[in-house]
Motif scaffolding. Structure first.
Motif: not given
Lengths: 266, 404
Positions: A84-95, A145-150, A167-175
């Protein structure tokens, strides 16, 4: 279908995910590669989902009782969030990270399979069982996932690079993860009332779940009040995940938890 | 959802919040140590009066103290972090140190929920959370709805559960088959008449099938890799690990007779099976059965320190058929089982246990009687938290819209 056929399905799944990770290096080069990556991720997810649903049918109970079974769900939901993160925000590293983490969980289950036990004690036979566990696993996946971002954010911080994206990505995931965490806690309380007579008994698992919940509460409030304290916030996020892991896996080791109703085999 | 700008310039911040938490901590320990007493646990009507007074004080502080910097601090995020950290630290202690409800007041760390420490942390968090909630409640704005669901909801859960704790009754009743029981026992083992009588008309247990498992005699553990076989009848065969296992005879309930077992349905019976296991042309045979007080357990030894064992049946569900009488004249005839309590005149009845030695022949059934008049209050808060968490999903997506 049982854990006996797990190796076949896990090799198929891992195969797809390893290929997906390889194609990720070319993700932004060509739209053909991006389609391929997404397709490979999905095929792996479908393979593992197929195994999970067959296991559910075969065990004649929801496969959510043992730690190995919860690892299976985690390995399933983590790539879904990555997708979902890949489709929505194109974060390849994250996927990629999500796939890697899920693969580790699949490998742990390959090397340390569980007892094939179909018994489900009366206290677990409740309509709350499935929603309680699923909501928690979704939450744990999002918070993982938010920890990975952190962690990436902290790395960037100490390399004196911009941490804003992470940190923005982490925020989204944490909420979203915290929303699910609250639901899990509350569903657990409602279930406890029905099964044990009280919604909160300070069972060690409940206590650790509460500490985890409070940790994320602190993170969100500090982010709200002091958005520029980035490294402190990221540290809190990473440390709270340690508490979450304690709550999830570390319970069996605690002297305080020897009588916990949540200590299970595996 | 950003806070008003003026909050940023307050003199009190994180350091003061933590110090106040620390001061409360020291005070609590001192009170408990010198008075050798637990924190008060008021019951009706004192708890309602105290709660009303508390709410009135919060409202008065909010109305008249808005410009007072102390009250302004109490409504700030640093105070929130201070209170949450204090509460979190106390929870952490409970998570690390085993808790005993019987521990005396001098043994604070082993009985935290009854301590002044816990009491003060609740007062701190309820004060800060209450004032923060009021600040966003007046004047009411629709955009604060999600905030209120989360904050007011949490306040109601915490206040309802802590002020209501003194009114909660949890009693244990041992019922005997065919008899009517009206005495229950509280957690100190004192007899109480709850005004509820329970007649146990029948007791019934369903079991899972007993399972044949491979056991490692070196580690004294079942071999988790190998799938067990669940026995339902004789003359069946299974593949268990590398072994081909034939079940020649199987009795779900049996008694030892001579060298073997015979079917026997009655107290003291156990499951038993005569099995033949085969691997590479070698045969291993014998009776397998779990042990109980009267019957010795049997296993069939295989190669490499392994053995076949018969794992006793685990209870699937246990049900008490009960007739419940309340002092108001209400009579309910129903079945009671785990996860499905009965409700009568403010009391919930729970199936807790039975005579495990006797298993399905148990003639006693242990029932918990539970009365919690504050439950609707706590459930209101919980319901608000559920709505609030849905708002969190949207808040998460709002951040991404703004920034990415």
């Amino acid at each position: 279908m049982s854990w006996n056929s797990f190796p076949i399905f896990s090799f198929i799944t891992l195969g797809f995910w390893v290929l997906a990770i390889i194609t990720m290096f070319f993700y932004n080069r060509n739209s053909k590669y991006s389609t391929l990556t997404q397709a490979l991720m999905l095929l792996g997810i479908i393979s593992l989902a197929t195994f999970t649903s067959f296991l559910w049918v075969e065990l004649q109970r929801p496969p959510m009782r043992t730690l190995g079974e919860t690892r299976l769900w985690y390995a399933l939901f983590m790539p879904v969030i990555g997708y979902i993160v890949l489709i929505r925000w194109k974060y390849v590293w994250f996927a990629g990270y999500c796939l890697l983490l899920a693969s580790v969980f699949v490998l742990i289950n390959l090397l340390k399979p569980e007892i094939h036990d179909k018994t489900l004690m009366p206290a677990l036979q409740s309509i709350w069982f499935v929603p309680h566990v699923i909501v928690y696993i979704i939450s744990y996946s999002l918070l993982g996932a938010s920890t990975l971002a952190a962690i990436v954010g902290l790395y960037m911080h100490y390399r004196k690079k911009d941490t804003e994206t992470f940190i923005r990505l982490a925020d989204n995931l944490v909420y979203i993860g915290f929303g699910f965490l609250t639901l899990g806690l509350v569903f657990g309380a409602l279930w406890a009332k029905q099964a044990w007579g009280h919604y909160w008994t300070w069972d060690p698992k409940e206590t650790w779940a509460l500490i985890t919940w409070l940790g994320y509460l602190v993170y969100m409030h500090i982010r709200h009040r002091n958005p520029h304290w980035k490294s402190l916030s990221l540290w809190i996020l990473a440390l709270t995940f340690m508490v979450l892991l304690m709550c999830w896996f570390g319970m069996n080791l605690l002297p305080a938890a020897q009588n916990s109703v949540h200590v299970y085999a595996g | 959802m950003s806070l008003p700008r003026k909050l940023w310039s307050f003199p009190w911040s994180y350091a003061e919040s933590f110090l106040i938490g620390f001061a409360l901590c020291v005070t609590a320990i001192a009170i408990q140590f010198f008075t050798r007493s637990f924190a008060p646990l008021p019951s009706f009507p004192v708890n309602i009066i105290v709660l009303c007074l508390f709410v009135i004080v919060l409202i008065l502080l909010f109305i008249f103290g808005r410009n007072n910097s102390l009250v302004q601090w109490m409504m700030s995020i640093p105070a929130t972090i201070g209170a949450v950290s204090f509460f979190g630290l106390i929870s952490l202690m409970m998570g690390l140190i085993p808790q005993f409800p019987q521990a005396p007041p001098t043994d604070i760390l082993h009985n935290i929920t009854e301590s002044w420490l816990y009491f003060f942390s609740l007062v701190y968090i309820l004060t800060v959370l209450g004032l923060v909630t009021l600040k966003r409640l007046v004047p009411f704005k629709v955009k604060n709805f999600g905030f209120q669901m989360n904050h007011l909801g949490l306040w109601i859960v915490l206040a309802g559960s802590s002020f209501g704790a003194g009114d909660m009754q949890r009693l244990t009743m041992e019922t005997q088959l065919g008899k009517t029981e009206w005495i229950a026992f509280n957690r100190w083992g004192e007899p109480v008449e709850p005004g509820i009588a329970v007649e146990l008309k029948a007791f019934h247990i369903d079991f899972f099938e007993p399972s044949l498992q491979v056991y490692d005699t070196l580690t004294n553990k079942s071999v988790k890799r190998i799938k067990p076989a669940y026995l339902t009848q004789s003359k069946t065969s299974f593949t268990i690990g590398d072994y081909q296992v034939q079940v020649k005879e199987f009795y779900p309930e049996a008694m030892a007779m001579g060298d073997g077992f015979k079917s026997f349905i009655g107290p003291g019976s156990i499951p038993a099976a005569f099995v033949v296991a085969e691997k590479d042309g070698k045969k291993y045979e014998g009776w397998v059965n779990p042990q109980n007080r009267m019957i010795r357990g049997n296993t069939v030894y295989l190669d490499e320190g392994l053995a076949l064992i018969l794992q006793p049946s685990q209870p699937k569900r246990y049900v008490s058929q009960v007739k419940v009488y309340s002092s108001s004249g209400t009579i309910i005839t129903d079945s009671l089982q785990v996860n499905s309590p009965l409700y009568i005149d403010g009391w919930y009845l729970y199936q807790v246990s039975y005579n495990q030695e006797m298993g399905r022949w148990s003639e006693t059934s242990t029932i918990e009687l539970n009365k919690d008049p504050w439950l609707p209050v706590v459930y209101t808060g919980i319901f608000m938290l559920i709505i609030g968490s849905v708002f969190l999903f949207f808040r998460g997506s709002k951040i991404k819209e703004q920034t990415l």
